[in-house]
Write an enzyme that holds these catalytic residues in place. Structure first.
Site, PDB file in Angstrom:
ATOM      1  N   TYR A  32       0.822  -1.212   0.000  1.00  0.00           N
ATOM      2  CA  TYR A  32       0.000   0.000   0.000  1.00  0.00           C
ATOM      3  C   TYR A  32       0.848   1.251   0.000  1.00  0.00           C
ATOM      4  CZ  TYR A  32       0.987   1.029   4.941  1.00  0.00           C
ATOM      5  OH  TYR A  32       1.611   1.374   6.114  1.00  0.00           O
ATOM      6  N   LYS A 146       6.434  -1.993   1.840  1.00  0.00           N
ATOM      7  CA  LYS A 146       5.270  -1.374   2.488  1.00  0.00           C
ATOM      8  C   LYS A 146       4.088  -2.343   2.394  1.00  0.00           C
ATOM      9  CE  LYS A 146       3.434   3.312   3.154  1.00  0.00           C
ATOM     10  NZ  LYS A 146       3.512   3.301   4.611  1.00  0.00           N
ATOM     11  N   GLU A 178      12.711   2.337  13.916  1.00  0.00           N
ATOM     12  CA  GLU A 178      11.797   3.396  13.443  1.00  0.00           C
ATOM     13  C   GLU A 178      10.544   3.386  14.304  1.00  0.00           C
ATOM     14  OE1 GLU A 178      10.233   2.705   9.484  1.00  0.00           O
ATOM     15  OE2 GLU A 178       9.953   0.577   9.883  1.00  0.00           O
ATOM     16  N   LEU A 202      11.247   1.204   6.863  1.00  0.00           N
ATOM     17  CA  LEU A 202      10.680   1.674   5.601  1.00  0.00           C
ATOM     18  C   LEU A 202      11.441   2.929   5.177  1.00  0.00           C
ATOM     19  CD1 LEU A 202       8.280   1.275   3.570  1.00  0.00           C
ATOM     20  CD2 LEU A 202       7.212   3.181   4.779  1.00  0.00           C
TER      21      LEU A 202
HETATM   22  N1  PDD Z   1       3.229   5.207   7.302  1.00  0.00           N
HETATM   23  N2  PDD Z   1       7.917   3.789   8.700  1.00  0.00           N
HETATM   24  C1  PDD Z   1       6.734   3.154   8.792  1.00  0.00           C
HETATM   25  C2  PDD Z   1       6.680   1.818   9.462  1.00  0.00           C
HETATM   26  C3  PDD Z   1       5.580   3.731   8.234  1.00  0.00           C
HETATM   27  O1  PDD Z   1       4.404   3.076   8.291  1.00  0.00           O
HETATM   28  C4  PDD Z   1       5.668   5.010   7.617  1.00  0.00           C
HETATM   29  C5  PDD Z   1       4.493   5.686   6.984  1.00  0.00           C
HETATM   30  C6  PDD Z   1       6.927   5.643   7.574  1.00  0.00           C
HETATM   31  C7  PDD Z   1       7.106   6.979   6.902  1.00  0.00           C
HETATM   32  O2  PDD Z   1       7.004   6.869   5.509  1.00  0.00           O
HETATM   33  P1  PDD Z   1       6.505   8.083   4.609  1.00  0.00           P
HETATM   34  O3  PDD Z   1       7.350   9.244   4.971  1.00  0.00           O
HETATM   35  O4  PDD Z   1       6.722   7.606   3.235  1.00  0.00           O
HETATM   36  O5  PDD Z   1       5.062   8.333   4.947  1.00  0.00           O
HETATM   37  C8  PDD Z   1       8.021   4.996   8.113  1.00  0.00           C
HETATM   38  C9  PDD Z   1       2.062   5.657   6.588  1.00  0.00           C
HETATM   39  C10 PDD Z   1       1.882   7.122   6.550  1.00  0.00           C
HETATM   40  C11 PDD Z   1       0.861   4.889   7.096  1.00  0.00           C
HETATM   41  O6  PDD Z   1       0.989   3.682   7.202  1.00  0.00           O
HETATM   42  O7  PDD Z   1      -0.196   5.480   7.331  1.00  0.00           O
END
Ligand code: PDD
Length: 288
Positions: A32, A146, A178, A202
């Site tokens: 996703y 993801k 993270e 991620l």
């Molecule tokens: N989550 N690490 C994890 C485990 C995440 O789920 C996310 C983002 C990030 C940050 O990634 P980005 O900057 O590309 O949003 C890091 C999204 C927003 C979510 O699951 O809703």
């Protein structure tokens, strides 16, 4: 009425349904993305869509659309739903097939879904900062994908929610990885430090934007593993994600960071990040 995209077709959101044997529904067999929309415009769309294709590729799902086609359809969806400030959620699963752990041997068509949500910017928290807890990282070893499988992340986030905190900072033994849905940074002696983008985290799109800002603005940064001790002795801590932007962390497990105040480097990055949003999506006014 809000609309959703289901396999390329724009239909009323309440009619967008998948079969009970959709492999995403049963196994989390899919990937996703969450993309930010400011002023009706997609922010860092190419980066998100490129990661989407890469995540899908890494589990053997090939997207039936090009990145340009996807972007075009997402823009149509934004227009149809009159979305000004919010997010697009999109996911692709391997498709619908008789339940069996191994991939279907017959040809199945992936199920691609996208819809929008109105989501405001967390302006108050961006200003005041948020609290976090620490929790052991119990997830698998391909956190770079993801994946729809988010149980480890959900359990961590729930622990934070129960403690009245915004985020759970995960660690494998002494190494900080993270957040449950964000990347984590410390600032020590003016240097921004964040985990290297490998299989344990991620590779956040927001992280990429922030590190790009750091290199353009001569803010020293390093991508390397840091420890719980480093975290607890940091001058500043912040987290980043699509919906949280660059968010100061002011307390961890009840211990104040920087006397409970967002730090100067974090503030500088927030300002520059906002400028980046504005350069792609136009001026942010009021609640935008
Ligand atoms: N989550 N690490 C994890 C485990 C995440 O789920 C996310 C983002 C990030 C940050 O990634 P980005 O900057 O590309 O949003 C890091 C999204 C927003 C979510 O699951 O809703």
């Amino acid at each position: 009425m809000k609309y959703a995209l289901l396999n390329g077709e724009m239909i009323p959101r309440l009619e967008a349904k998948v079969d009970v044997e959709d492999r995403g529904f049963q196994f989390g067999d899919g990937v996703y993305e969450v993309i930010r929309v400011y002023n009706g415009k997609l922010f860092t769309a190419n980066e998100h869509l490129t990661r989407f294709v890469k995540s899908a590729d890494s589990i053997g799902i090939s997207l039936p659309y090009t990145i340009d086609q996807l972007k075009e359809t997402l823009e149509k969806l934004i227009e149809k739903n009159k979305l000004q400030l919010g997010t697009i959620y999109m996911q692709i699963t391997r498709g619908t097939a008789k339940r069996n752990h191994a991939f279907p041997t017959e040809k199945v068509t992936p199920n691609l879904v996208a819809y929008t949500n109105d989501v405001s910017r967390p302006t108050e928290m961006l200003c005041s900062g948020v609290k976090a807890i620490l929790t052991e990282d119990i997830r698998w070893l391909r956190c770079d994908i993801k994946s729809l499988n988010l149980l480890g992340n959900l359990l961590a986030k729930q622990k934070a929610a129960e403690a009245g905190c915004y985020e759970a900072i995960q660690h494998r033994g002494q190494d900080v990885t993270e957040g449950s849905s964000s990347n984590i940074y410390i600032v020590k002696n003016g240097v921004v430090i964040t985990h290297e983008s490998n299989h344990l985290i991620l590779k956040g799109i927001t992280k990429d934007v922030i590190l790009d800002i750091c290199s353009k603005r001569n803010i020293p940064f390093e991508e390397k593993t840091f420890s719980l001790d480093d975290l607890m002795n940091a001058d500043e801590v912040f987290l980043s994600s699509t919906t949280s932007e660059a968010m100061p962390v002011i307390e961890i497990d009840g211990n104040k960071v920087n006397n409970g105040m967002p730090g100067e480097v974090t503030r500088q990055i927030q300002t520059l990040f906002q400028r980046e949003i504005e350069s792609q999506c136009g001026e942010l006014v009021g609640e935008s």
